[in-house]
Design a protein around this motif. Structure first.
Motif, PDB file in Angstrom:
ATOM      1  N   THR A  61     -25.821  52.131 -22.355  1.00 40.43           N
ATOM      2  CA  THR A  61     -25.881  50.665 -22.367  1.00 40.43           C
ATOM      3  C   THR A  61     -26.829  50.161 -21.292  1.00 40.43           C
ATOM      4  O   THR A  61     -27.682  49.304 -21.552  1.00 40.43           O
ATOM      5  CB  THR A  61     -24.471  50.065 -22.167  1.00 40.43           C
ATOM      6  OG1 THR A  61     -23.646  50.474 -23.270  1.00 40.43           O
ATOM      7  CG2 THR A  61     -24.506  48.550 -22.098  1.00 40.43           C
ATOM      8  N   LEU A  62     -26.710  50.685 -20.079  1.00 40.08           N
ATOM      9  CA  LEU A  62     -27.625  50.301 -18.995  1.00 40.08           C
ATOM     10  C   LEU A  62     -29.067  50.640 -19.351  1.00 40.08           C
ATOM     11  O   LEU A  62     -29.982  49.832 -19.124  1.00 40.08           O
ATOM     12  CB  LEU A  62     -27.233  51.011 -17.694  1.00 40.08           C
ATOM     13  CG  LEU A  62     -25.994  50.501 -16.985  1.00 40.08           C
ATOM     14  CD1 LEU A  62     -25.566  51.491 -15.902  1.00 40.08           C
ATOM     15  CD2 LEU A  62     -26.244  49.128 -16.391  1.00 40.08           C
ATOM     16  N   THR A  63     -29.279  51.812 -19.915  1.00 39.54           N
ATOM     17  CA  THR A  63     -30.624  52.239 -20.297  1.00 39.54           C
ATOM     18  C   THR A  63     -31.224  51.280 -21.316  1.00 39.54           C
ATOM     19  O   THR A  63     -32.374  50.850 -21.171  1.00 39.54           O
ATOM     20  CB  THR A  63     -30.590  53.677 -20.856  1.00 39.54           C
ATOM     21  OG1 THR A  63     -30.086  54.552 -19.845  1.00 39.54           O
ATOM     22  CG2 THR A  63     -31.972  54.146 -21.298  1.00 39.54           C
ATOM     23  N   ARG A  64     -30.444  50.923 -22.342  1.00 36.28           N
ATOM     24  CA  ARG A  64     -30.949  49.988 -23.360  1.00 36.28           C
ATOM     25  C   ARG A  64     -31.262  48.627 -22.756  1.00 36.28           C
ATOM     26  O   ARG A  64     -32.275  48.002 -23.093  1.00 36.28           O
ATOM     27  CB  ARG A  64     -29.948  49.852 -24.510  1.00 36.28           C
ATOM     28  CG  ARG A  64     -29.994  51.025 -25.489  1.00 36.28           C
ATOM     29  CD  ARG A  64     -29.176  50.758 -26.740  1.00 36.28           C
ATOM     30  NE  ARG A  64     -27.761  50.540 -26.464  1.00 36.28           N
ATOM     31  CZ  ARG A  64     -26.852  51.499 -26.334  1.00 36.28           C
ATOM     32  NH1 ARG A  64     -27.210  52.766 -26.466  1.00 36.28           N
ATOM     33  NH2 ARG A  64     -25.598  51.219 -26.088  1.00 36.28           N
ATOM     34  N   GLN A  65     -30.419  48.148 -21.843  1.00 37.32           N
ATOM     35  CA  GLN A  65     -30.669  46.853 -21.203  1.00 37.32           C
ATOM     36  C   GLN A  65     -31.954  46.879 -20.386  1.00 37.32           C
ATOM     37  O   GLN A  65     -32.759  45.942 -20.430  1.00 37.32           O
ATOM     38  CB  GLN A  65     -29.484  46.453 -20.327  1.00 37.32           C
ATOM     39  CG  GLN A  65     -28.242  46.080 -21.105  1.00 37.32           C
ATOM     40  CD  GLN A  65     -27.033  45.877 -20.214  1.00 37.32           C
ATOM     41  OE1 GLN A  65     -26.932  46.429 -19.125  1.00 37.32           O
ATOM     42  NE2 GLN A  65     -26.089  45.077 -20.696  1.00 37.32           N
ATOM     43  N   ILE A  66     -32.165  47.947 -19.640  1.00 37.73           N
ATOM     44  CA  ILE A  66     -33.367  48.057 -18.818  1.00 37.73           C
ATOM     45  C   ILE A  66     -34.601  48.222 -19.702  1.00 37.73           C
ATOM     46  O   ILE A  66     -35.660  47.645 -19.421  1.00 37.73           O
ATOM     47  CB  ILE A  66     -33.220  49.198 -17.790  1.00 37.73           C
ATOM     48  CG1 ILE A  66     -32.119  48.848 -16.787  1.00 37.73           C
ATOM     49  CG2 ILE A  66     -34.540  49.462 -17.070  1.00 37.73           C
ATOM     50  CD1 ILE A  66     -31.671  50.009 -15.924  1.00 37.73           C
ATOM     51  N   GLN A  67     -34.476  48.981 -20.786  1.00 36.06           N
ATOM     52  CA  GLN A  67     -35.602  49.121 -21.725  1.00 36.06           C
ATOM     53  C   GLN A  67     -35.954  47.776 -22.357  1.00 36.06           C
ATOM     54  O   GLN A  67     -37.146  47.454 -22.513  1.00 36.06           O
ATOM     55  CB  GLN A  67     -35.264  50.135 -22.816  1.00 36.06           C
ATOM     56  CG  GLN A  67     -35.234  51.557 -22.326  1.00 36.06           C
ATOM     57  CD  GLN A  67     -34.619  52.518 -23.327  1.00 36.06           C
ATOM     58  OE1 GLN A  67     -33.876  52.133 -24.237  1.00 36.06           O
ATOM     59  NE2 GLN A  67     -34.919  53.799 -23.163  1.00 36.06           N
ATOM     60  N   THR A  68     -34.952  46.991 -22.695  1.00 40.28           N
ATOM     61  CA  THR A  68     -35.190  45.655 -23.262  1.00 40.28           C
ATOM     62  C   THR A  68     -35.932  44.781 -22.251  1.00 40.28           C
ATOM     63  O   THR A  68     -36.902  44.109 -22.595  1.00 40.28           O
ATOM     64  CB  THR A  68     -33.860  44.988 -23.683  1.00 40.28           C
ATOM     65  OG1 THR A  68     -33.253  45.779 -24.708  1.00 40.28           O
ATOM     66  CG2 THR A  68     -34.074  43.565 -24.183  1.00 40.28           C
ATOM     67  N   LEU A  69     -35.501  44.825 -20.999  1.00 40.34           N
ATOM     68  CA  LEU A  69     -36.176  44.060 -19.953  1.00 40.34           C
ATOM     69  C   LEU A  69     -37.620  44.520 -19.809  1.00 40.34           C
ATOM     70  O   LEU A  69     -38.551  43.705 -19.770  1.00 40.34           O
ATOM     71  CB  LEU A  69     -35.420  44.224 -18.626  1.00 40.34           C
ATOM     72  CG  LEU A  69     -36.095  43.600 -17.408  1.00 40.34           C
ATOM     73  CD1 LEU A  69     -36.200  42.074 -17.560  1.00 40.34           C
ATOM     74  CD2 LEU A  69     -35.333  43.965 -16.141  1.00 40.34           C
ATOM     75  N   GLU A 121     -21.703  54.122 -20.954  1.00 38.02           N
ATOM     76  CA  GLU A 121     -22.138  53.125 -19.981  1.00 38.02           C
ATOM     77  C   GLU A 121     -23.599  53.357 -19.591  1.00 38.02           C
ATOM     78  O   GLU A 121     -24.382  52.407 -19.477  1.00 38.02           O
ATOM     79  CB  GLU A 121     -21.253  53.156 -18.740  1.00 38.02           C
ATOM     80  CG  GLU A 121     -21.600  52.094 -17.717  1.00 38.02           C
ATOM     81  CD  GLU A 121     -20.728  52.152 -16.466  1.00 38.02           C
ATOM     82  OE1 GLU A 121     -20.905  51.273 -15.605  1.00 38.02           O
ATOM     83  OE2 GLU A 121     -19.878  53.062 -16.341  1.00 38.02           O
TER      84      GLU A 121
END
Length: 154
Positions: free
Chosen positions: A140-148, A137
């Motif tokens: 997943t959060l880290t990848r989402q924030i990096q994408t943003l 989890e």
């Protein structure tokens, strides 16, 4: 063609301005909470959060240039230089001119800087426990924030 300011459109616009609907505030307040969580963990190591981030980079790859370190941390040299001077004074890193190109400054870990890694190994587990999430989890959060972040800086 001008948009109509109907009661429904006004209500939707006003909903968009609610604090709890702001992505920026969710990120900001989460960042504050994360920094508060890290403070006592890093105090035990005698580090500030930016120093910890610099060490994370150096523990992955020792001997990076100041500009490479700044790029990885999203920090300019005006912010990074005083940080590195304090880390050098604390005996954690050394700053050396690159023999091949004297314009470049290399940052290397000292023995104390390398040894600090063993003491920092418990930090990620403490963060996961406090966040009440597992590694998957968190990643997943880290990848989402990096994408943003990447979209916003593009």
């Amino acid at each position: 063609m001008a948009s109509r300011n109907t009661p429904r459109n006004t209500a939707l616009s006003e909903q968009a301005l609610r604090l709890d609907h702001q992505l920026c505030f969710a990120l900001y307040s989460a960042s504050l909470a994360m920094t508060k969580l890290y403070k006592p963990l890093l105090d035990e190591l005698g580090l500030t959060y930016p120093q910890y981030l610099a060490l994370l980079v150096l523990w992955e790859q020792d001997g990076v240039t100041v500009s490479d370190l700044g790029e990885k941390l999203y920090l300019d040299s005006g912010t990074l230089t005083p940080l590195l001077k304090r880390m050098e004074a604390a005996g954690l890193v050394s700053r050396l001119r690159d023999a091949a190109d004297e314009r470049r400054v290399l940052i290397r870990l000292t023995a104390d800087g390398r040894q600090l890694k063993a003491r920092a190994l418990s930090i990620p587990g403490c963060v996961l426990q406090a966040a009440q999430c597992d590694v998957a989890e968190a990643m997943t959060l880290t990848r989402q924030i990096q994408t943003l972040r990447n979209r916003l800086t593009a």
